[in-house]
Design a protein around this motif. Sequence first.
Motif, mmCIF file in Angstrom:
data_model
loop_
_atom_site.group_PDB
_atom_site.id
_atom_site.type_symbol
_atom_site.label_atom_id
_atom_site.label_comp_id
_atom_site.label_asym_id
_atom_site.label_seq_id
_atom_site.Cartn_x
_atom_site.Cartn_y
_atom_site.Cartn_z
ATOM 1 N N PHE A 142 38.061 3.390 108.741
ATOM 2 C CA PHE A 142 38.040 1.963 108.432
ATOM 3 C C PHE A 142 37.195 1.788 107.171
ATOM 4 O O PHE A 142 36.461 2.692 106.776
ATOM 5 N N SER A 143 37.307 0.618 106.537
ATOM 6 C CA SER A 143 36.376 0.338 105.445
ATOM 7 C C SER A 143 35.825 -1.071 105.642
ATOM 8 O O SER A 143 36.476 -1.914 106.266
ATOM 9 N N VAL A 144 34.635 -1.299 105.116
ATOM 10 C CA VAL A 144 33.949 -2.566 105.405
ATOM 11 C C VAL A 144 34.723 -3.782 104.883
ATOM 12 O O VAL A 144 34.643 -4.861 105.456
ATOM 13 N N CYS A 145 35.518 -3.608 103.810
ATOM 14 C CA CYS A 145 36.253 -4.771 103.266
ATOM 15 C C CYS A 145 37.284 -5.303 104.238
ATOM 16 O O CYS A 145 37.759 -6.431 104.091
ATOM 17 N N GLU A 146 37.650 -4.492 105.209
ATOM 18 C CA GLU A 146 38.667 -4.934 106.162
ATOM 19 C C GLU A 146 38.088 -5.889 107.207
ATOM 20 O O GLU A 146 38.836 -6.560 107.924
ATOM 21 N N GLY A 147 36.771 -5.932 107.312
ATOM 22 C CA GLY A 147 36.130 -6.839 108.275
ATOM 23 C C GLY A 147 35.608 -6.110 109.493
ATOM 24 O O GLY A 147 36.134 -5.066 109.873
ATOM 25 N N ASP A 148 34.563 -6.699 110.113
ATOM 26 C CA ASP A 148 33.910 -6.003 111.230
ATOM 27 C C ASP A 148 34.666 -6.145 112.559
ATOM 28 O O ASP A 148 34.259 -5.618 113.577
ATOM 29 N N ASP A 149 35.793 -6.885 112.523
ATOM 30 C CA ASP A 149 36.553 -7.057 113.762
ATOM 31 C C ASP A 149 37.680 -6.032 113.907
ATOM 32 O O ASP A 149 38.463 -6.086 114.848
ATOM 33 N N LYS A 150 37.788 -5.118 112.963
ATOM 34 C CA LYS A 150 38.955 -4.243 112.960
ATOM 35 C C LYS A 150 38.967 -3.213 114.094
ATOM 36 O O LYS A 150 40.037 -2.837 114.570
ATOM 37 N N ALA A 151 37.810 -2.819 114.555
ATOM 38 C CA ALA A 151 37.791 -1.913 115.704
ATOM 39 C C ALA A 151 38.347 -2.648 116.918
ATOM 40 O O ALA A 151 39.197 -2.132 117.642
ATOM 41 N N ALA A 152 37.905 -3.881 117.112
ATOM 42 C CA ALA A 152 38.360 -4.665 118.266
ATOM 43 C C ALA A 152 39.854 -4.943 118.199
ATOM 44 O O ALA A 152 40.540 -4.968 119.209
ATOM 45 N N LYS A 153 40.357 -5.141 116.977
ATOM 46 C CA LYS A 153 41.776 -5.469 116.833
ATOM 47 C C LYS A 153 42.674 -4.242 116.860
ATOM 48 O O LYS A 153 43.893 -4.370 116.953
ATOM 49 N N HIS A 154 42.089 -3.077 116.721
ATOM 50 C CA HIS A 154 42.889 -1.851 116.751
ATOM 51 C C HIS A 154 42.331 -0.870 117.774
ATOM 52 O O HIS A 154 41.931 0.250 117.424
ATOM 53 N N PRO A 155 42.322 -1.297 119.036
ATOM 54 C CA PRO A 155 41.721 -0.459 120.082
ATOM 55 C C PRO A 155 42.420 0.884 120.234
ATOM 56 O O PRO A 155 41.794 1.866 120.618
ATOM 57 N N HIS A 156 43.717 0.950 119.908
ATOM 58 C CA HIS A 156 44.462 2.199 120.092
ATOM 59 C C HIS A 156 43.884 3.306 119.217
ATOM 60 O O HIS A 156 43.671 4.414 119.669
ATOM 61 N N LEU A 157 43.637 2.992 117.934
ATOM 62 C CA LEU A 157 43.088 4.022 117.053
ATOM 63 C C LEU A 157 41.670 4.389 117.480
ATOM 64 O O LEU A 157 41.308 5.563 117.543
ATOM 65 N N VAL A 158 40.875 3.366 117.776
ATOM 66 C CA VAL A 158 39.481 3.635 118.133
ATOM 67 C C VAL A 158 39.396 4.530 119.373
ATOM 68 O O VAL A 158 38.609 5.476 119.425
ATOM 69 N N ARG A 159 40.249 4.263 120.339
ATOM 70 C CA ARG A 159 40.200 5.049 121.574
ATOM 71 C C ARG A 159 40.739 6.463 121.397
ATOM 72 O O ARG A 159 40.313 7.396 122.070
#
Lengths: 238, 137
Positions: free
Chosen positions: A139-156
Amino acid sequence: MSEIRIVQNVLKHNDEIASMNRHRLRDDGVFCIDLIGSPGCGKTSLLEATLRRLHNRINIGIIAGDLATDRDAQRIQACGARVVQINTGKGCHLDANQVRHALDEIDLAGLDLLIIENVGNLICPVGFDLGQDAKVGMFSVCEGDDKAAKHPHLVRAADLLLLNKIDLMKYVKFHPVTFREDVEKLNPGVEMIELSVTEPKIERWLDWLLSKTQAAQDETCADMPVPVGTAKELSDAR
Amino acid sequence: MHELSIARSLVGLVRESVPGGAVVKSVLVRVGPLQAIESGAMELSWCAATEGTVFEGAELLLTFVPWELGCRECGRSWSSDSWSDPCTCGSCRVDPVGGDELRLESIEVEDLPNRTASADAPRAVKRSQASKETRRV
Ligand SMILES: Nc1nc2c(ncn2[C@@H]2O[C@H](COP(=O)(O)OP(=O)(O)OP(=O)(O)O)[C@@H](O)[C@H]2O)c(=O)[nH]1
Ligand SMILES: [Mg+2]
Ligand SMILES: [Zn+2]
Protein backbone atom coordinates in the motif's frame (compact mmCIF):
# COMPACT_ATOMS: atom_id res chain seq x y z
CA MET A 1 -34.31 -33.37 -11.82
CA SER A 2 -31.38 -34.70 -9.87
CA GLU A 3 -28.63 -33.10 -7.89
CA ILE A 4 -24.95 -33.89 -8.14
CA ARG A 5 -23.13 -32.94 -4.97
CA ILE A 6 -19.48 -32.13 -5.45
CA VAL A 7 -17.91 -29.61 -3.10
CA GLN A 8 -14.75 -28.58 -4.83
CA ASN A 9 -12.66 -25.46 -4.88
CA VAL A 10 -13.70 -23.50 -7.96
CA LEU A 11 -10.09 -22.53 -8.69
CA LYS A 12 -8.89 -26.13 -8.38
CA HIS A 13 -7.06 -26.13 -11.72
CA ASN A 14 -5.23 -22.92 -10.94
CA ASP A 15 -4.23 -24.29 -7.54
CA GLU A 16 -2.90 -27.50 -9.07
CA ILE A 17 -0.70 -25.63 -11.52
CA ALA A 18 0.41 -23.29 -8.74
CA SER A 19 1.54 -26.24 -6.70
CA MET A 20 3.55 -27.52 -9.68
CA ASN A 21 5.20 -24.11 -9.94
CA ARG A 22 5.94 -24.20 -6.23
CA HIS A 23 7.64 -27.57 -6.55
CA ARG A 24 9.79 -26.40 -9.46
CA LEU A 25 10.90 -23.35 -7.52
CA ARG A 26 11.57 -25.33 -4.33
CA ASP A 27 13.66 -27.86 -6.25
CA ASP A 28 15.98 -25.09 -7.36
CA GLY A 29 15.98 -23.33 -3.99
CA VAL A 30 14.37 -20.19 -5.38
CA PHE A 31 12.44 -18.00 -2.95
CA CYS A 32 9.42 -16.57 -4.76
CA ILE A 33 7.30 -13.54 -3.98
CA ASP A 34 3.97 -12.43 -5.40
CA LEU A 35 3.95 -8.64 -5.06
CA ILE A 36 0.42 -7.23 -5.06
CA GLY A 37 -0.58 -3.58 -4.76
CA SER A 38 -2.72 -0.88 -6.32
CA PRO A 39 -1.67 0.87 -9.55
CA GLY A 40 1.15 3.28 -8.82
CA CYS A 41 1.82 2.26 -5.21
CA GLY A 42 5.49 1.86 -6.18
CA LYS A 43 5.98 -1.81 -7.05
CA THR A 44 8.31 -1.29 -10.00
CA SER A 45 10.17 1.47 -8.17
CA LEU A 46 10.71 -0.91 -5.28
CA LEU A 47 12.06 -3.58 -7.62
CA GLU A 48 14.41 -1.09 -9.25
CA ALA A 49 15.75 0.03 -5.88
CA THR A 50 16.03 -3.56 -4.67
CA LEU A 51 17.95 -4.65 -7.76
CA ARG A 52 20.33 -1.74 -7.50
CA ARG A 53 21.16 -2.77 -3.95
CA LEU A 54 21.22 -6.55 -4.31
CA HIS A 55 22.01 -7.45 -7.90
CA ASN A 56 25.65 -8.19 -7.27
CA ARG A 57 24.93 -10.17 -4.11
CA ILE A 58 22.15 -12.56 -5.13
CA ASN A 59 20.65 -13.61 -8.44
CA ILE A 60 17.24 -12.08 -8.88
CA GLY A 61 14.67 -12.80 -11.57
CA ILE A 62 11.54 -10.78 -12.17
CA ILE A 63 8.23 -11.60 -13.78
CA ALA A 64 6.35 -8.41 -14.59
CA GLY A 65 2.61 -8.65 -15.13
CA ASP A 66 0.93 -5.71 -16.81
CA LEU A 67 -2.23 -5.09 -18.79
CA ALA A 68 -0.26 -3.54 -21.62
CA THR A 69 3.17 -2.08 -22.48
CA ASP A 70 6.58 -3.41 -21.53
CA ARG A 71 7.58 -0.23 -19.72
CA ASP A 72 7.94 -1.89 -16.34
CA ALA A 73 10.00 -4.68 -17.90
CA GLN A 74 12.30 -2.16 -19.54
CA ARG A 75 12.77 -0.23 -16.28
CA ILE A 76 13.67 -3.46 -14.52
CA GLN A 77 15.96 -4.69 -17.28
CA ALA A 78 17.85 -1.44 -17.07
CA CYS A 79 18.78 -2.46 -13.51
CA GLY A 80 20.38 -5.63 -14.76
CA ALA A 81 17.82 -8.30 -13.87
CA ARG A 82 16.43 -11.13 -15.93
CA VAL A 83 12.85 -10.16 -16.57
CA VAL A 84 9.97 -11.92 -18.25
CA GLN A 85 7.02 -9.77 -19.18
CA ILE A 86 3.47 -11.12 -19.13
CA ASN A 87 0.95 -8.90 -20.85
CA THR A 88 -2.45 -9.91 -19.58
CA GLY A 89 -4.41 -7.88 -22.16
CA LYS A 90 -7.77 -7.44 -20.44
CA GLY A 91 -6.86 -9.75 -17.56
CA CYS A 92 -6.78 -7.96 -14.25
CA HIS A 93 -4.50 -10.47 -12.50
CA LEU A 94 -1.91 -13.14 -13.18
CA ASP A 95 -2.75 -16.82 -12.93
CA ALA A 96 -0.64 -19.88 -12.25
CA ASN A 97 -0.60 -20.99 -15.87
CA GLN A 98 0.85 -17.70 -17.10
CA VAL A 99 3.54 -17.98 -14.47
CA ARG A 100 4.23 -21.58 -15.46
CA HIS A 101 4.99 -20.45 -19.02
CA ALA A 102 7.10 -17.57 -17.75
CA LEU A 103 9.13 -20.02 -15.62
CA ASP A 104 10.01 -21.91 -18.81
CA GLU A 105 11.88 -18.82 -19.97
CA ILE A 106 13.95 -18.48 -16.82
CA ASP A 107 17.04 -20.43 -15.79
CA LEU A 108 15.77 -21.30 -12.32
CA ALA A 109 18.92 -23.15 -11.30
CA GLY A 110 20.82 -19.86 -11.56
CA LEU A 111 18.36 -17.92 -9.40
CA ASP A 112 18.09 -17.24 -5.68
CA LEU A 113 15.05 -15.00 -5.69
CA LEU A 114 12.11 -14.54 -8.03
CA ILE A 115 9.77 -11.60 -7.63
CA ILE A 116 6.49 -11.51 -9.52
CA GLU A 117 5.08 -8.02 -9.93
CA ASN A 118 1.37 -8.68 -10.25
CA VAL A 119 -0.98 -6.44 -12.22
CA GLY A 120 -1.66 -3.22 -10.27
CA ASN A 121 -4.91 -4.19 -8.54
CA LEU A 122 -5.79 -4.75 -4.89
CA ILE A 123 -8.64 -7.15 -5.45
CA CYS A 124 -8.44 -9.53 -8.39
CA PRO A 125 -4.95 -11.04 -7.94
CA VAL A 126 -5.47 -12.03 -4.32
CA GLY A 127 -7.34 -15.32 -4.81
CA PHE A 128 -5.04 -16.74 -7.48
CA ASP A 129 -2.19 -18.79 -6.10
CA LEU A 130 0.83 -18.53 -8.41
CA GLY A 131 3.13 -20.91 -6.57
CA GLN A 132 4.86 -18.19 -4.53
CA ASP A 133 6.35 -18.71 -1.08
CA ALA A 134 5.15 -15.36 0.17
CA LYS A 135 2.42 -12.96 -0.81
CA VAL A 136 3.50 -9.39 -0.23
CA GLY A 137 0.77 -6.75 -0.10
CA MET A 138 1.85 -3.20 -0.87
CA PHE A 139 0.00 0.00 0.00
CA SER A 140 1.12 3.61 -0.14
CA VAL A 141 0.13 6.47 2.14
CA CYS A 142 -1.41 8.53 -0.71
CA GLU A 143 -4.12 5.92 -1.03
CA GLY A 144 -5.45 6.75 2.44
CA ASP A 145 -5.36 5.06 5.84
CA ASP A 146 -8.63 3.21 5.22
CA LYS A 147 -7.26 0.97 2.49
CA ALA A 148 -6.46 -1.97 4.73
CA ALA A 149 -10.04 -1.95 6.01
CA LYS A 150 -11.43 -1.69 2.50
CA HIS A 151 -9.27 -4.48 1.14
CA PRO A 152 -9.45 -7.16 3.82
CA HIS A 153 -8.76 -9.94 1.29
CA LEU A 154 -5.25 -8.73 0.50
CA VAL A 155 -4.45 -7.89 4.11
CA ARG A 156 -5.53 -11.32 5.30
CA ALA A 157 -3.76 -13.20 2.53
CA ALA A 158 -0.46 -11.33 2.94
CA ASP A 159 2.65 -12.80 4.56
CA LEU A 160 4.19 -9.34 4.64
CA LEU A 161 2.69 -5.88 4.22
CA LEU A 162 4.56 -2.89 2.87
CA LEU A 163 3.49 0.69 3.40
CA ASN A 164 5.26 2.88 0.86
CA LYS A 165 5.75 6.61 0.27
CA ILE A 166 6.01 7.46 3.95
CA ASP A 167 7.98 10.52 2.82
CA LEU A 168 4.59 11.89 1.70
CA MET A 169 2.96 11.37 5.09
CA LYS A 170 3.35 15.06 5.88
CA TYR A 171 1.35 16.07 2.81
CA VAL A 172 -1.56 13.66 2.99
CA LYS A 173 -4.04 12.75 5.73
CA PHE A 174 -2.85 9.36 6.83
CA HIS A 175 -3.05 8.09 10.40
CA PRO A 176 -0.59 5.24 10.76
CA VAL A 177 -2.35 4.06 13.93
CA THR A 178 -5.70 3.60 12.16
CA PHE A 179 -4.00 1.68 9.38
CA ARG A 180 -2.07 -0.51 11.79
CA GLU A 181 -5.10 -1.28 13.93
CA ASP A 182 -7.10 -2.50 10.94
CA VAL A 183 -4.17 -4.61 9.78
CA GLU A 184 -3.72 -6.10 13.22
CA LYS A 185 -7.39 -7.06 13.43
CA LEU A 186 -7.46 -8.63 10.00
CA ASN A 187 -4.17 -10.45 10.16
CA PRO A 188 -2.88 -10.55 13.74
CA GLY A 189 0.88 -10.54 14.01
CA VAL A 190 1.61 -10.01 10.33
CA GLU A 191 4.87 -8.20 9.71
CA MET A 192 4.56 -4.68 8.34
CA ILE A 193 7.38 -2.57 6.92
CA GLU A 194 7.22 1.15 6.23
CA LEU A 195 9.18 2.27 3.20
CA SER A 196 10.14 5.22 1.18
CA VAL A 197 11.38 3.79 -2.05
CA THR A 198 12.43 7.10 -3.54
CA GLU A 199 14.46 8.40 -0.59
CA PRO A 200 15.47 5.44 -0.53
CA LYS A 201 14.57 3.95 2.82
CA ILE A 202 14.24 0.23 2.26
CA GLU A 203 16.70 -1.42 4.67
CA ARG A 204 14.17 -3.52 6.58
CA TRP A 205 12.72 -4.82 3.33
CA LEU A 206 16.17 -5.81 2.09
CA ASP A 207 16.89 -7.59 5.37
CA TRP A 208 13.61 -9.46 5.14
CA LEU A 209 14.33 -10.49 1.54
CA LEU A 210 17.85 -11.68 2.26
CA SER A 211 16.86 -13.70 5.29
CA LYS A 212 13.96 -15.39 3.49
CA THR A 213 16.10 -16.11 0.44
CA GLN A 214 18.78 -17.58 2.65
CA ALA A 215 16.24 -19.75 4.45
CA ALA A 216 14.87 -21.10 1.16
CA GLN A 217 18.38 -22.03 0.08
CA ASP A 218 19.19 -23.68 3.39
CA GLU A 219 16.06 -25.78 3.06
CA THR A 220 17.05 -27.01 -0.39
CA CYS A 221 20.67 -27.49 0.66
CA ALA A 222 19.51 -29.67 3.53
CA ASP A 223 18.27 -32.20 0.96
CA MET A 224 21.26 -31.96 -1.34
CA PRO A 225 25.04 -31.90 -1.27
CA VAL A 226 25.97 -28.31 -0.40
CA PRO A 227 27.04 -26.34 -3.49
CA VAL A 228 30.29 -24.83 -2.25
CA GLY A 229 30.06 -21.11 -1.61
CA THR A 230 26.42 -20.34 -2.28
CA ALA A 231 25.11 -20.27 1.26
CA LYS A 232 28.24 -18.61 2.53
CA GLU A 233 28.24 -15.88 -0.11
CA LEU A 234 24.70 -15.17 0.85
CA SER A 235 25.50 -14.79 4.51
CA ASP A 236 28.49 -12.59 3.65
CA ALA A 237 26.17 -10.41 1.63
CA ARG A 238 23.98 -9.77 4.65
CA MET B 1 -13.03 -8.53 -13.03
CA HIS B 2 -11.55 -11.69 -11.57
CA GLU B 3 -15.13 -12.98 -11.93
CA LEU B 4 -14.44 -13.91 -15.55
CA SER B 5 -11.52 -16.21 -14.70
CA ILE B 6 -13.57 -17.72 -11.93
CA ALA B 7 -16.49 -18.33 -14.31
CA ARG B 8 -14.19 -20.02 -16.86
CA SER B 9 -12.71 -22.20 -14.18
CA LEU B 10 -16.18 -23.10 -12.99
CA VAL B 11 -17.28 -24.15 -16.49
CA GLY B 12 -14.30 -26.52 -16.66
CA LEU B 13 -15.15 -27.98 -13.28
CA VAL B 14 -18.83 -28.49 -14.17
CA ARG B 15 -17.80 -30.18 -17.42
CA GLU B 16 -15.68 -32.64 -15.46
CA SER B 17 -18.39 -33.29 -12.92
CA VAL B 18 -21.47 -34.14 -15.00
CA PRO B 19 -21.95 -37.15 -17.29
CA GLY B 20 -21.79 -36.30 -21.00
CA GLY B 21 -25.12 -35.29 -22.48
CA ALA B 22 -26.53 -34.15 -19.14
CA VAL B 23 -28.56 -30.96 -19.28
CA VAL B 24 -27.38 -28.71 -16.50
CA LYS B 25 -30.13 -26.58 -14.99
CA SER B 26 -28.21 -24.83 -12.27
CA VAL B 27 -24.88 -24.63 -10.52
CA LEU B 28 -24.56 -23.76 -6.85
CA VAL B 29 -21.47 -21.95 -5.60
CA ARG B 30 -20.64 -20.88 -2.08
CA VAL B 31 -18.77 -17.58 -1.82
CA GLY B 32 -16.95 -16.21 1.20
CA PRO B 33 -16.62 -12.45 1.76
CA LEU B 34 -12.87 -12.46 1.13
CA GLN B 35 -13.40 -13.39 -2.50
CA ALA B 36 -14.73 -9.90 -3.25
CA ILE B 37 -17.13 -11.25 -5.82
CA GLU B 38 -19.72 -8.88 -7.19
CA SER B 39 -22.90 -10.77 -8.08
CA GLY B 40 -23.73 -8.72 -11.20
CA ALA B 41 -20.24 -9.15 -12.60
CA MET B 42 -20.31 -12.83 -11.74
CA GLU B 43 -23.61 -13.33 -13.54
CA LEU B 44 -22.36 -11.59 -16.68
CA SER B 45 -19.15 -13.58 -16.59
CA TRP B 46 -21.04 -16.83 -16.22
CA CYS B 47 -23.16 -15.97 -19.27
CA ALA B 48 -20.04 -15.13 -21.27
CA ALA B 49 -18.19 -18.26 -20.19
CA THR B 50 -21.07 -20.62 -20.96
CA GLU B 51 -22.05 -19.01 -24.25
CA GLY B 52 -21.82 -21.49 -27.10
CA THR B 53 -21.20 -24.41 -24.71
CA VAL B 54 -23.66 -27.13 -23.66
CA PHE B 55 -24.09 -25.22 -20.41
CA GLU B 56 -25.52 -22.12 -22.06
CA GLY B 57 -28.69 -21.18 -20.18
CA ALA B 58 -27.72 -22.94 -16.97
CA GLU B 59 -28.36 -20.81 -13.94
CA LEU B 60 -25.60 -19.79 -11.57
CA LEU B 61 -26.75 -19.69 -7.95
CA LEU B 62 -24.47 -17.92 -5.52
CA THR B 63 -24.67 -18.33 -1.79
CA PHE B 64 -22.85 -15.47 -0.15
CA VAL B 65 -21.76 -16.47 3.31
CA PRO B 66 -21.19 -13.77 5.94
CA TRP B 67 -18.05 -13.22 7.99
CA GLU B 68 -17.48 -15.55 10.91
CA LEU B 69 -16.22 -13.56 13.88
CA GLY B 70 -14.76 -14.74 17.15
CA CYS B 71 -14.23 -12.64 20.29
CA ARG B 72 -10.81 -13.00 21.91
CA GLU B 73 -12.12 -11.82 25.31
CA CYS B 74 -15.29 -13.85 25.89
CA GLY B 75 -14.98 -16.52 23.20
CA ARG B 76 -18.36 -15.77 21.62
CA SER B 77 -18.62 -16.45 17.90
CA TRP B 78 -21.17 -15.06 15.48
CA SER B 79 -21.60 -14.13 11.84
CA SER B 80 -21.90 -10.66 10.39
CA ASP B 81 -21.75 -8.73 7.13
CA SER B 82 -18.91 -6.63 8.51
CA TRP B 83 -15.52 -7.92 9.63
CA SER B 84 -15.03 -5.06 12.05
CA ASP B 85 -17.99 -5.55 14.44
CA PRO B 86 -17.25 -5.15 18.13
CA CYS B 87 -18.49 -7.96 20.38
CA THR B 88 -21.62 -7.65 22.54
CA CYS B 89 -19.33 -7.97 25.59
CA GLY B 90 -17.88 -4.61 24.58
CA SER B 91 -14.56 -5.96 23.37
CA CYS B 92 -13.05 -4.82 20.11
CA ARG B 93 -10.58 -7.68 20.09
CA VAL B 94 -12.49 -9.64 17.49
CA ASP B 95 -10.93 -12.03 14.97
CA PRO B 96 -12.46 -12.74 11.59
CA VAL B 97 -12.24 -16.48 10.84
CA GLY B 98 -11.99 -18.01 7.37
CA GLY B 99 -14.01 -16.16 4.76
CA ASP B 100 -12.02 -17.18 1.70
CA GLU B 101 -14.13 -20.09 0.51
CA LEU B 102 -15.09 -20.33 -3.14
CA ARG B 103 -16.65 -23.72 -3.59
CA LEU B 104 -18.73 -25.48 -6.16
CA GLU B 105 -21.28 -27.25 -3.98
CA SER B 106 -23.72 -28.96 -6.29
CA ILE B 107 -25.06 -29.16 -9.82
CA GLU B 108 -28.67 -29.72 -10.73
CA VAL B 109 -29.19 -31.74 -13.92
CA GLU B 110 -32.31 -32.72 -15.81
CA ASP B 111 -32.96 -36.44 -15.73
CA LEU B 112 -31.90 -37.96 -19.02
CA PRO B 113 -34.89 -38.84 -21.22
CA ASN B 114 -35.20 -42.46 -22.43
CA ARG B 115 -35.94 -41.41 -26.01
CA THR B 116 -33.04 -42.81 -27.97
CA ALA B 117 -30.69 -45.71 -27.69
CA SER B 118 -27.77 -43.38 -27.24
CA ALA B 119 -29.37 -41.87 -24.18
CA ASP B 120 -29.26 -45.33 -22.62
CA ALA B 121 -25.65 -45.88 -23.52
CA PRO B 122 -23.44 -46.90 -20.61
CA ARG B 123 -22.09 -44.11 -18.48
CA ALA B 124 -18.47 -44.95 -19.10
CA VAL B 125 -18.84 -44.12 -22.78
CA LYS B 126 -20.43 -40.80 -22.04
CA ARG B 127 -17.74 -39.97 -19.56
CA SER B 128 -15.00 -40.52 -22.09
CA GLN B 129 -16.81 -38.21 -24.48
CA ALA B 130 -17.00 -35.62 -21.78
CA SER B 131 -13.32 -35.82 -21.04
CA LYS B 132 -12.44 -35.44 -24.74
CA GLU B 133 -14.48 -32.29 -24.75
CA THR B 134 -12.63 -31.03 -21.70
CA ARG B 135 -9.32 -31.45 -23.39
CA ARG B 136 -10.43 -29.47 -26.40
CA VAL B 137 -11.15 -26.41 -24.28
N1 LIG C 1 7.22 10.26 -3.08
C1 LIG C 1 7.35 8.97 -3.41
N2 LIG C 1 7.03 8.56 -4.64
C2 LIG C 1 7.19 7.26 -4.94
C3 LIG C 1 7.68 6.32 -4.00
N3 LIG C 1 7.71 5.10 -4.57
C4 LIG C 1 7.26 5.26 -5.84
N4 LIG C 1 6.94 6.57 -6.08
C5 LIG C 1 6.42 7.15 -7.33
O1 LIG C 1 5.14 6.56 -7.61
C6 LIG C 1 4.94 6.49 -9.02
C7 LIG C 1 4.49 5.10 -9.42
O2 LIG C 1 5.54 4.19 -9.18
P1 LIG C 1 5.65 2.77 -9.90
O3 LIG C 1 6.86 2.12 -9.31
O4 LIG C 1 5.59 2.89 -11.37
O5 LIG C 1 4.33 2.08 -9.39
P2 LIG C 1 3.77 0.62 -9.73
O6 LIG C 1 3.14 0.14 -8.48
O7 LIG C 1 4.82 -0.21 -10.33
O8 LIG C 1 2.64 0.95 -10.81
P3 LIG C 1 1.88 -0.07 -11.83
O9 LIG C 1 2.86 -1.10 -12.26
O10 LIG C 1 1.44 0.81 -12.94
O11 LIG C 1 0.75 -0.63 -11.03
C8 LIG C 1 6.24 6.90 -9.67
O12 LIG C 1 6.14 8.24 -10.09
C9 LIG C 1 7.26 6.77 -8.53
O13 LIG C 1 8.34 7.64 -8.65
C10 LIG C 1 8.03 6.80 -2.69
O14 LIG C 1 8.46 6.06 -1.78
N5 LIG C 1 7.84 8.14 -2.44
MG1 LIG D 1 4.78 -1.36 -12.10
ZN1 LIG E 1 -16.84 -10.78 23.55
